[in-house]
Design an enzyme around this catalytic site. Structure first.
Site, short mmCIF file in Angstrom:
data_model
loop_
_atom_site.label_atom_id
_atom_site.label_comp_id
_atom_site.label_asym_id
_atom_site.label_seq_id
_atom_site.Cartn_x
_atom_site.Cartn_y
_atom_site.Cartn_z
N GLY A 31 -42.27 5.93 -15.38
CA GLY A 31 -41.78 5.63 -14.25
C GLY A 31 -43.09 4.77 -13.33
O GLY A 31 -44.20 4.88 -13.69
N LEU A 33 -43.85 1.94 -12.36
CA LEU A 33 -43.77 0.85 -13.18
C LEU A 33 -44.80 -0.20 -12.47
O LEU A 33 -44.70 -0.58 -11.38
CB LEU A 33 -42.71 0.30 -13.59
CG LEU A 33 -41.44 1.28 -14.22
CD1 LEU A 33 -40.26 0.45 -14.72
CD2 LEU A 33 -42.01 2.04 -15.31
N HIS A 34 -45.61 -0.48 -13.24
CA HIS A 34 -46.63 -1.69 -12.96
C HIS A 34 -46.39 -3.01 -13.87
O HIS A 34 -45.70 -2.89 -14.89
CB HIS A 34 -47.96 -1.29 -12.82
CG HIS A 34 -48.34 -0.61 -13.92
ND1 HIS A 34 -48.65 -0.95 -15.03
CD2 HIS A 34 -48.79 0.80 -14.04
CE1 HIS A 34 -49.00 -0.23 -15.94
NE2 HIS A 34 -48.99 1.01 -15.50
N GLU A 35 -47.30 -3.96 -13.67
CA GLU A 35 -47.18 -5.01 -14.66
C GLU A 35 -47.56 -4.87 -16.21
O GLU A 35 -47.03 -5.45 -17.10
CB GLU A 35 -48.05 -6.10 -14.16
CG GLU A 35 -47.34 -7.06 -12.82
CD GLU A 35 -46.06 -7.57 -12.98
OE1 GLU A 35 -45.50 -7.72 -14.22
OE2 GLU A 35 -45.11 -7.07 -12.13
N HIS A 37 -46.61 -2.06 -17.57
CA HIS A 37 -45.21 -1.71 -18.26
C HIS A 37 -44.26 -3.20 -18.34
O HIS A 37 -43.50 -3.16 -19.29
CB HIS A 37 -44.34 -0.85 -17.26
CG HIS A 37 -45.12 0.53 -17.13
ND1 HIS A 37 -45.58 1.08 -15.99
CD2 HIS A 37 -45.13 1.81 -17.79
CE1 HIS A 37 -46.09 2.33 -16.00
NE2 HIS A 37 -46.05 2.78 -17.27
N GLY A 147 -48.14 0.90 -24.96
CA GLY A 147 -49.30 0.05 -24.39
C GLY A 147 -50.83 0.71 -25.09
O GLY A 147 -50.67 1.68 -25.40
N GLN A 153 -52.75 7.86 -28.13
CA GLN A 153 -51.22 8.14 -28.06
C GLN A 153 -50.62 7.10 -28.87
O GLN A 153 -49.76 7.80 -29.71
CB GLN A 153 -50.76 7.91 -26.31
CG GLN A 153 -49.12 8.02 -26.64
CD GLN A 153 -48.63 7.86 -24.94
OE1 GLN A 153 -48.82 8.83 -24.38
NE2 GLN A 153 -48.15 6.67 -24.60
N ARG A 187 -51.49 5.81 -12.14
CA ARG A 187 -52.49 6.77 -11.62
C ARG A 187 -53.46 6.12 -10.55
O ARG A 187 -54.08 6.78 -9.85
CB ARG A 187 -53.18 7.71 -12.55
CG ARG A 187 -52.23 8.77 -13.31
CD ARG A 187 -53.10 9.71 -14.15
NE ARG A 187 -52.19 10.79 -14.36
CZ ARG A 187 -51.73 11.29 -15.64
NH1 ARG A 187 -51.82 10.06 -16.62
NH2 ARG A 187 -50.99 12.30 -15.78
#
Ligand code: PAF
Length: 281
Positions: A31, A33-35, A37, A147, A153, A187
């Site tokens: 969550g 969210l930004h561009e 995401h 991403g 990850q 963050r």
């Protein structure tokens, strides 16, 4: 666009979609969210009939002294972004819904989880693999989108999916940057005005690495030492690691020759730990 809170409800919706023959894309997120995401959701909307965006701040991937409590949350803002891009559902369960059983089962991708971010965050990737495999079992997506900012990850999830034969295709999506070069991250909201300026040192150091390599500097320790100098020149920065690694094994590369490599870094800017990378495959 609908917000779904329970596993039963999302399963029923997906059952109905499957009856219609729809393909399903999943974008797992925590969550705020930004561009960045947004570009994952865009890819999913483009390539699947239906898109589920999970918004779940997963407690099992946070260490005892990390930012679980203060991690930014704003489901209304998230809904607007998902709706604007054309996602169909936000799956937003409570922790008690996701972890209603005793929770004895974890997944460890040996050899990949302990290095790089796994050194300062020793339980992090077991938590990521646990929640991502639960989401795969709940949503049963055809495609899932991750991403490349979290390159380690991505490699770990891809390896887990291959090793355990999850029937889902993992799609990597390029890093989205602010105009300044700063990689988008939920963050970033923690950064003060001055820290934001220092946070630019990450992308500047990566640009320098890229240009050194294109000018045939292949010695990793020389590249890393130039990057360190750049970052250490900015106030508030403390380097966690800078590594040049093989993109499959994540093992250090001493000398870049014909290998596929990634330049990865994690840097504290003030109290905020930021990661960024440049991948050459
Ligand atoms: O990358 C993230 O936001 C999280 O680690 C993920 C994949 C959503 C799992 O909680």
């Amino acid at each position: 666009m609908k917000i779904v809170k329970t596993i039963d409800e999302i399963r029923n919706i997906i059952k109905e979609w499957r009856k219609e023959g729809y393909s399903v894309g999943l974008v797992p997120t925590m969550g705020y969210l930004h561009e960045g995401h947004g570009s994952l959701i865009e890819q999913s909307v483009k390539n699947n009939d239906k898109t589920v965006v999970s918004v779940f701040v997963n407690p099992t991937q946070f260490g005892p002294n990390e930012d679980l409590e203060k991690y930014p949350r704003d489901i209304e803002r998230d809904s607007k972004l998902v709706e604007r891009i054309g996602g169909d559902i936000i799956f937003n369960p409570e922790a008690s819904e996701m972890y209603s059983s005793a929770g004895f089962t974890t997944i460890k991708v040996e050899g990949l989880s302990e290095k790089l971010c796994g050194i300062t965050r020793p339980t992090h990737f077991a938590g990521v693999c646990q929640v991502v495999s639960k989401l795969f079992n709940i949503v049963t997506p055809d495609n899932a989108y991750f991403g490349l900012k979290d390159f380690q990850q991505y490699v770990i999830i891809k390896t887990m999916v291959d090793d355990l034969n999850f029937p889902v295709k993992i799609n990597p999506v390029e890093i989205v940057r602010e105009e300044s070069g700063l990689a988008m991250s939920s963050r970033n909201v923690y950064l003060t005005y001055d820290e934001r300026k220092s946070a630019l040192s990450l992308s500047i150091a990566l640009k320098t690495a890229k240009s050194l390599i294109s000018n045939r500097e292949y010695n990793s320790s020389k590249i890393i030492s130039e990057m360190k100098q750049i970052i250490n020149n900015y106030p508030y920065t403390k380097i966690d690691y800078i590594k040049i690694v093989n993109t499959t094994t994540l093992n250090d590369i001493d000398y870049i020759e014909n290998e596929k490599y990634a330049v990865l870094l994690a840097v504290y800017v003030g109290k905020t730990r930021l990661i960024d990378n440049y991948v050459c495959e």
